[in-house]
Design a protein around this motif. Structure first.
Motif, short mmCIF file in Angstrom:
data_model
loop_
_atom_site.label_atom_id
_atom_site.label_comp_id
_atom_site.label_asym_id
_atom_site.label_seq_id
_atom_site.Cartn_x
_atom_site.Cartn_y
_atom_site.Cartn_z
N ARG A 248 13.03 -9.57 5.05
CA ARG A 248 12.20 -8.65 5.84
C ARG A 248 11.18 -7.96 4.93
N LEU A 249 9.92 -8.16 5.25
CA LEU A 249 8.80 -7.56 4.54
C LEU A 249 8.23 -6.45 5.42
N GLU A 250 8.23 -5.22 4.91
CA GLU A 250 7.74 -4.08 5.67
C GLU A 250 6.61 -3.39 4.90
N ILE A 251 5.49 -3.17 5.61
CA ILE A 251 4.32 -2.56 5.01
C ILE A 251 3.84 -1.41 5.90
N PRO A 252 3.60 -0.21 5.36
CA PRO A 252 3.09 0.87 6.20
C PRO A 252 1.66 0.62 6.63
N VAL A 253 1.37 0.93 7.90
CA VAL A 253 0.02 0.81 8.45
C VAL A 253 -0.31 2.09 9.20
N GLY A 254 -1.59 2.31 9.45
CA GLY A 254 -2.02 3.51 10.18
C GLY A 254 -1.72 3.42 11.66
N GLN A 255 -1.95 4.49 12.33
CA GLN A 255 -1.65 4.55 13.76
C GLN A 255 -2.52 3.62 14.58
N ASP A 256 -3.69 3.26 14.05
CA ASP A 256 -4.59 2.36 14.78
C ASP A 256 -4.41 0.93 14.36
N GLY A 257 -3.32 0.68 13.59
CA GLY A 257 -3.04 -0.68 13.15
C GLY A 257 -3.63 -0.99 11.80
N SER A 258 -4.32 0.00 11.19
CA SER A 258 -4.96 -0.23 9.90
C SER A 258 -4.13 0.36 8.78
N GLY B 10 -4.99 5.90 -18.65
CA GLY B 10 -4.80 7.17 -17.98
C GLY B 10 -3.52 7.13 -17.19
N SER B 11 -3.35 8.09 -16.33
CA SER B 11 -2.12 8.17 -15.54
C SER B 11 -2.11 7.08 -14.50
N GLY B 12 -0.94 6.88 -13.88
CA GLY B 12 -0.80 5.85 -12.86
C GLY B 12 -1.71 6.10 -11.69
N VAL B 13 -2.12 5.03 -11.01
CA VAL B 13 -3.01 5.12 -9.86
C VAL B 13 -2.16 5.26 -8.61
N GLU B 14 -2.54 6.18 -7.73
CA GLU B 14 -1.80 6.36 -6.49
C GLU B 14 -2.78 6.52 -5.35
N ARG B 15 -2.58 5.77 -4.28
CA ARG B 15 -3.41 5.87 -3.10
C ARG B 15 -2.56 6.30 -1.92
N LYS B 16 -3.20 6.85 -0.92
CA LYS B 16 -2.48 7.33 0.25
C LYS B 16 -1.69 6.19 0.89
N GLY B 17 -0.39 6.43 1.08
CA GLY B 17 0.45 5.43 1.73
C GLY B 17 0.90 4.32 0.81
N GLU B 18 0.59 4.41 -0.48
CA GLU B 18 0.94 3.35 -1.41
C GLU B 18 1.78 3.91 -2.55
N GLY C 81 3.26 0.03 -0.90
CA GLY C 81 4.03 1.16 -0.38
C GLY C 81 5.12 0.73 0.56
N GLY C 82 5.45 -0.56 0.56
CA GLY C 82 6.46 -1.09 1.47
C GLY C 82 7.70 -1.55 0.73
N GLU C 83 8.43 -2.47 1.35
CA GLU C 83 9.67 -2.96 0.76
C GLU C 83 9.97 -4.37 1.25
N LEU C 84 10.73 -5.10 0.45
CA LEU C 84 11.24 -6.42 0.82
C LEU C 84 12.75 -6.39 0.67
N THR C 85 13.46 -6.72 1.74
CA THR C 85 14.92 -6.72 1.72
C THR C 85 15.43 -8.05 2.23
N ALA C 86 16.71 -8.31 1.98
CA ALA C 86 17.34 -9.56 2.42
C ALA C 86 18.64 -9.24 3.12
N ARG C 87 18.94 -10.02 4.14
CA ARG C 87 20.18 -9.85 4.90
C ARG C 87 20.53 -11.20 5.51
N ALA C 88 21.71 -11.26 6.09
CA ALA C 88 22.11 -12.48 6.78
C ALA C 88 21.24 -12.65 8.03
#
Length: 270
Positions: free
Chosen positions: A260-270, A34-42, A243-250
């Motif tokens: 740098r690994l960045e992941i979205p989380v909810g307002q309550d930390g979840s 079927g079509s791709g799976v998508e979840r909120k924030g992902e 739903g996040g990203e991994l980047t590299a820098r000096a």
């Protein structure tokens, strides 16, 4: 008699490994088409076009053979007299290469999988410290590497896939430890940045390539003599599946690298 018994043991090991593989296939059935799976924030997860199941099948066959070879190596170790240090050294090399092949098989399957992350509430400090221990275990210079962990209060917990994020952190930590090569340290800093969890892995190695930093995230791109170039690609894939990203820098100060690994989380930390 000893040779015949060894053959029977190898055959039994192969049969047991095949049964285990079949059970693993039953547990890891591919998702319905079927079509791709998508979840909120992902990020959307694309359909599995057959690569995932094929990778699992090949991986099971490889692991069957690895299981037999492990058993053979163990039998040889018992048979080798202790006064033959050269044989002991060669068996050690064989076992290390078998472990490396097993890790490579795991990475290939993980990279080919397209299922969404299974989120759970996780204590970030515990997750990072467990990843540090595993990275030390997997690296030849891991035991003597200096690794510092700092988790800010706002980043104490987060909702993420603990197994996949563990693998991503182990990969980044291994990369940092190997880059430092026992002559420098690695720092892991976790902090809350608005609605995102940010984890920096900072090493004191030679730094990043100056021509095209993004190439280091390409699958099968590597500058290491024994690497296959899947580690950083898999880490970025895990971040993006969340739903996040991994980047590299000096690194700060210009010496070393910062991933740098960045992941979205909810307002309550979840």
């Amino acid at each position: 008699m000893t040779v015949e018994r060894g053959k029977r043991n190898a055959a039994a090991s192969r049969g047991g490994a095949q049964k285990t593989a079949r059970r693993g296939e039953a547990r890891a059935a591919p998702p319905a088409s079927g079509s791709g799976v998508e979840r909120k924030g992902e990020a959307p997860v694309p359909r599995d076009e057959g690569v995932g199941p094929m990778a699992r099948m090949v991986a099971h066959e490889v692991r069957n053979a690895l299981s037999v070879m492990y058993n053979v190596a163990t039998g040889l170790r018992r048979a080798v007299p202790p006064e033959q240090p050269d044989a002991e050294m060669l068996l050690g090399i064989l076992e290390e290469e078998l472990k490396r092949l097993d890790r490579l098989t795991h990475d290939l399957v993980s990279f080919a999988m397209s299922s969404p992350p299974m989120r759970a509430q996780v204590r970030v400090q515990d997750l990072v410290e467990q990843a540090v221990q595993e990275a030390r275990r997997r690296c030849p210079s891991g035991e003597r590497a200096r690794v510092e962990v700092a988790v800010q209060r706002g980043a104490a917990t987060a909702s993420l896939d603990p197994d996949r994020m563990f693998e991503a952190l182990v990969g980044l930590l291994r990369n940092g430890i190997e880059a430092s090569n026992g002559h420098g340290g690695v720092r892991v800093v976790a902090a809350r940045d608005g609605d995102r969890l940010r984890i920096d892995v900072i090493d004191e190695g030679p730094g990043l390539p100056t021509d095209d930093v993004e190439r280091i995230f390409d699958p099968f791109y590597t500058t290491k003599a024994s690497g296959v170039g899947l580690g950083l690609a898999l880490c970025r894939q895990i971040a993006r599946r969340h739903g996040g990203e991994l980047t590299a820098r000096a690194a700060p100060g210009g010496h070393g690298a910062c991933f740098r690994l960045e992941i979205p989380v909810g307002q309550d930390g979840s």
